[in-house]
Design a protein around this motif. Sequence first.
Motif, PDB file in Angstrom:
ATOM      1  N   TYR A   1     -38.275   7.432 -19.782  1.00 42.01           N
ATOM      2  CA  TYR A   1     -38.529   6.141 -19.140  1.00 42.01           C
ATOM      3  C   TYR A   1     -39.116   5.215 -20.194  1.00 42.01           C
ATOM      4  CZ  TYR A   1     -40.668   2.620 -16.144  1.00 42.01           C
ATOM      5  OH  TYR A   1     -41.032   1.440 -15.569  1.00 42.01           O
ATOM      6  N   ASP A   2     -38.326   4.254 -20.608  1.00 42.85           N
ATOM      7  CA  ASP A   2     -38.775   3.326 -21.639  1.00 42.85           C
ATOM      8  C   ASP A   2     -39.508   2.178 -20.968  1.00 42.85           C
ATOM      9  OD1 ASP A   2     -39.172   2.084 -24.046  1.00 42.85           O
ATOM     10  OD2 ASP A   2     -37.227   1.070 -24.011  1.00 42.85           O
ATOM     11  N   SER A   3     -40.820   2.249 -20.976  1.00 42.01           N
ATOM     12  CA  SER A   3     -41.620   1.252 -20.272  1.00 42.01           C
ATOM     13  C   SER A   3     -42.454   0.406 -21.220  1.00 42.01           C
ATOM     14  CB  SER A   3     -42.530   1.951 -19.267  1.00 42.01           C
ATOM     15  OG  SER A   3     -43.406   2.820 -19.949  1.00 42.01           O
ATOM     16  N   LEU A   4     -42.060   0.366 -22.473  1.00 48.26           N
ATOM     17  CA  LEU A   4     -42.867  -0.363 -23.453  1.00 48.26           C
ATOM     18  C   LEU A   4     -42.980  -1.843 -23.104  1.00 48.26           C
ATOM     19  CD1 LEU A   4     -44.464  -0.245 -26.069  1.00 48.26           C
ATOM     20  CD2 LEU A   4     -42.336  -0.684 -27.299  1.00 48.26           C
ATOM     21  N   ASP A   5     -41.891  -2.474 -22.702  1.00 50.34           N
ATOM     22  CA  ASP A   5     -41.943  -3.893 -22.347  1.00 50.34           C
ATOM     23  C   ASP A   5     -42.829  -4.138 -21.135  1.00 50.34           C
ATOM     24  OD1 ASP A   5     -40.241  -4.467 -24.423  1.00 50.34           O
ATOM     25  OD2 ASP A   5     -38.443  -4.494 -23.173  1.00 50.34           O
ATOM     26  N   GLU A   6     -42.702  -3.293 -20.132  1.00 50.63           N
ATOM     27  CA  GLU A   6     -43.517  -3.446 -18.928  1.00 50.63           C
ATOM     28  C   GLU A   6     -44.990  -3.195 -19.230  1.00 50.63           C
ATOM     29  OE1 GLU A   6     -43.617  -1.913 -14.307  1.00 50.63           O
ATOM     30  OE2 GLU A   6     -42.218  -1.011 -15.706  1.00 50.63           O
ATOM     31  N   ASN A   7     -45.285  -2.176 -20.023  1.00 53.64           N
ATOM     32  CA  ASN A   7     -46.678  -1.905 -20.404  1.00 53.64           C
ATOM     33  C   ASN A   7     -47.270  -3.065 -21.193  1.00 53.64           C
ATOM     34  OD1 ASN A   7     -46.692   0.589 -19.196  1.00 53.64           O
ATOM     35  ND2 ASN A   7     -46.334   1.715 -21.089  1.00 53.64           N
ATOM     36  N   THR A   8     -46.511  -3.595 -22.119  1.00 50.10           N
ATOM     37  CA  THR A   8     -46.979  -4.725 -22.920  1.00 50.10           C
ATOM     38  C   THR A   8     -47.249  -5.931 -22.033  1.00 50.10           C
ATOM     39  OG1 THR A   8     -45.663  -3.921 -24.777  1.00 50.10           O
ATOM     40  CG2 THR A   8     -46.430  -6.192 -24.891  1.00 50.10           C
ATOM     41  N   PHE A   9     -46.371  -6.177 -21.091  1.00 47.28           N
ATOM     42  CA  PHE A   9     -46.551  -7.292 -20.160  1.00 47.28           C
ATOM     43  C   PHE A   9     -47.825  -7.128 -19.340  1.00 47.28           C
ATOM     44  CE2 PHE A   9     -45.965  -8.759 -15.776  1.00 47.28           C
ATOM     45  CZ  PHE A   9     -45.914 -10.121 -16.001  1.00 47.28           C
ATOM     46  N   ILE A  10     -48.014  -5.943 -18.766  1.00 45.64           N
ATOM     47  CA  ILE A  10     -49.186  -5.690 -17.926  1.00 45.64           C
ATOM     48  C   ILE A  10     -50.470  -5.844 -18.733  1.00 45.64           C
ATOM     49  CG2 ILE A  10     -50.413  -3.906 -16.626  1.00 45.64           C
ATOM     50  CD1 ILE A  10     -47.613  -2.863 -15.795  1.00 45.64           C
ATOM     51  N   ILE A  11     -50.506  -5.253 -19.901  1.00 43.65           N
ATOM     52  CA  ILE A  11     -51.709  -5.338 -20.746  1.00 43.65           C
ATOM     53  C   ILE A  11     -51.970  -6.769 -21.165  1.00 43.65           C
ATOM     54  CG2 ILE A  11     -52.652  -4.660 -22.992  1.00 43.65           C
ATOM     55  CD1 ILE A  11     -51.300  -1.918 -22.524  1.00 43.65           C
ATOM     56  N   LEU A  12     -50.926  -7.516 -21.477  1.00 43.98           N
ATOM     57  CA  LEU A  12     -51.088  -8.914 -21.883  1.00 43.98           C
ATOM     58  C   LEU A  12     -51.646  -9.764 -20.741  1.00 43.98           C
ATOM     59  CD1 LEU A  12     -50.597 -11.019 -24.128  1.00 43.98           C
ATOM     60  CD2 LEU A  12     -48.355 -11.393 -23.126  1.00 43.98           C
ATOM     61  N   VAL A  13     -51.105  -9.607 -19.543  1.00 47.17           N
ATOM     62  CA  VAL A  13     -51.587 -10.388 -18.398  1.00 47.17           C
ATOM     63  C   VAL A  13     -53.031 -10.020 -18.065  1.00 47.17           C
ATOM     64  CG1 VAL A  13     -51.276 -10.825 -15.926  1.00 47.17           C
ATOM     65  CG2 VAL A  13     -49.303 -10.811 -17.435  1.00 47.17           C
ATOM     66  N   PHE A  14     -53.348  -8.716 -18.059  1.00 42.84           N
ATOM     67  CA  PHE A  14     -54.722  -8.293 -17.773  1.00 42.84           C
ATOM     68  C   PHE A  14     -55.690  -8.823 -18.831  1.00 42.84           C
ATOM     69  CE2 PHE A  14     -53.717  -4.246 -15.113  1.00 42.84           C
ATOM     70  CZ  PHE A  14     -53.307  -5.049 -14.073  1.00 42.84           C
ATOM     71  N   THR A  15     -55.283  -8.780 -20.094  1.00 42.52           N
ATOM     72  CA  THR A  15     -56.145  -9.264 -21.171  1.00 42.52           C
ATOM     73  C   THR A  15     -56.406 -10.760 -21.029  1.00 42.52           C
ATOM     74  OG1 THR A  15     -55.290  -7.543 -22.646  1.00 42.52           O
ATOM     75  CG2 THR A  15     -56.408  -9.412 -23.679  1.00 42.52           C
TER      76      THR A  15
ATOM     77  N   ILE B   1     -47.738   1.319 -10.709  1.00 44.56           N
ATOM     78  CA  ILE B   1     -47.613   0.930 -12.108  1.00 44.56           C
ATOM     79  C   ILE B   1     -47.866   2.160 -12.960  1.00 44.56           C
ATOM     80  CG2 ILE B   1     -48.656  -0.444 -13.935  1.00 44.56           C
ATOM     81  CD1 ILE B   1     -49.126  -2.606 -11.902  1.00 44.56           C
ATOM     82  N   VAL B   2     -46.957   2.402 -13.885  1.00 46.37           N
ATOM     83  CA  VAL B   2     -47.086   3.529 -14.797  1.00 46.37           C
ATOM     84  C   VAL B   2     -47.382   2.955 -16.172  1.00 46.37           C
ATOM     85  CG1 VAL B   2     -45.924   5.509 -15.823  1.00 46.37           C
ATOM     86  CG2 VAL B   2     -45.429   4.869 -13.464  1.00 46.37           C
ATOM     87  N   ILE B   3     -48.522   3.328 -16.702  1.00 40.97           N
ATOM     88  CA  ILE B   3     -48.909   2.876 -18.035  1.00 40.97           C
ATOM     89  C   ILE B   3     -48.906   4.097 -18.943  1.00 40.97           C
ATOM     90  CG2 ILE B   3     -50.718   1.818 -19.426  1.00 40.97           C
ATOM     91  CD1 ILE B   3     -51.605   0.335 -16.897  1.00 40.97           C
ATOM     92  N   ASN B   4     -48.110   4.015 -19.988  1.00 48.31           N
ATOM     93  CA  ASN B   4     -47.982   5.119 -20.929  1.00 48.31           C
ATOM     94  C   ASN B   4     -48.723   4.755 -22.208  1.00 48.31           C
ATOM     95  OD1 ASN B   4     -47.223   7.233 -22.534  1.00 48.31           O
ATOM     96  ND2 ASN B   4     -45.075   6.616 -22.708  1.00 48.31           N
ATOM     97  N   ILE B   5     -49.760   5.517 -22.502  1.00 48.51           N
ATOM     98  CA  ILE B   5     -50.500   5.324 -23.749  1.00 48.51           C
ATOM     99  C   ILE B   5     -50.422   6.644 -24.505  1.00 48.51           C
ATOM    100  CG2 ILE B   5     -52.714   4.789 -24.799  1.00 48.51           C
ATOM    101  CD1 ILE B   5     -53.346   3.125 -22.321  1.00 48.51           C
TER     102      ILE B   5
ATOM    103  N   TRP C   1     -42.080  -7.969 -10.172  1.00 44.45           N
ATOM    104  CA  TRP C   1     -40.820  -8.098  -9.444  1.00 44.45           C
ATOM    105  C   TRP C   1     -39.640  -8.032 -10.417  1.00 44.45           C
ATOM    106  CZ3 TRP C   1     -37.227 -12.097  -9.873  1.00 44.45           C
ATOM    107  CH2 TRP C   1     -36.174 -12.043  -8.961  1.00 44.45           C
ATOM    108  N   TYR C   2     -39.738  -8.735 -11.551  1.00 44.23           N
ATOM    109  CA  TYR C   2     -38.679  -8.758 -12.550  1.00 44.23           C
ATOM    110  C   TYR C   2     -38.427  -7.362 -13.121  1.00 44.23           C
ATOM    111  CZ  TYR C   2     -36.383  -9.507 -17.028  1.00 44.23           C
ATOM    112  OH  TYR C   2     -35.536  -9.424 -18.091  1.00 44.23           O
ATOM    113  N   PHE C   3     -39.496  -6.659 -13.498  1.00 44.08           N
ATOM    114  CA  PHE C   3     -39.311  -5.331 -14.084  1.00 44.08           C
ATOM    115  C   PHE C   3     -38.762  -4.334 -13.065  1.00 44.08           C
ATOM    116  CE2 PHE C   3     -42.269  -6.895 -17.394  1.00 44.08           C
ATOM    117  CZ  PHE C   3     -41.456  -6.638 -18.487  1.00 44.08           C
ATOM    118  N   ASN C   4     -39.089  -4.499 -11.800  1.00 45.85           N
ATOM    119  CA  ASN C   4     -38.494  -3.633 -10.773  1.00 45.85           C
ATOM    120  C   ASN C   4     -37.022  -3.958 -10.572  1.00 45.85           C
ATOM    121  OD1 ASN C   4     -40.720  -2.059 -10.230  1.00 45.85           O
ATOM    122  ND2 ASN C   4     -41.500  -3.464  -8.686  1.00 45.85           N
TER     123      ASN C   4
END
Length: 149
Positions: free
Chosen positions: A108-122, A28-32, A93-96
């Motif tokens: 690499y536009d990963s804003l949607d994937e980052n938002t998803f990961i942060i939302l689920v973790f939160t 998982i690549v998280i870009n902040i 799986w979907y993002f892959n």
Amino acid sequence: MNSFKLFWFVALIIFIIGLYFRTNDDGIVINIHDTYYVISNLHISIIFAIIYSIIGFAYWILDKTTLKLYLRLTQIHLIISMGCFLVFIIGIWYFNKIKTESEFPLFYDSLDENTFIILVFTIFFLSQILLILNLIASTLKQILAKKNK
């Protein structure tokens, strides 16, 4: 099935999934801002297996005591915690699946994937407050019941 058994079972499943994907260089690549955090799938699975095991251990300890938790709060906590695991697996799986080769290899536009990961973790970590609230409410209920006797 007891809650602690379910949490321990899911922890085992998470660990097995992590071992299955350990040879894969994917993670998982998280870009902040200007910083990229790359976390391998194995490390994520180990962390979550430990977290689910600790939660299962907490429920096991509570099962061995005389303290009876509120059933509804336990069910809500269980559903949200297990739901976050399932949503996370399906989302990754979907993002892959939708990743395509970019015309710009360094972009690499990963804003949607980052938002998803942060939302689920939160949601997952905030749902753990339910366990604490359940523990406090059940303890207060037991203390008041003893006091009224």
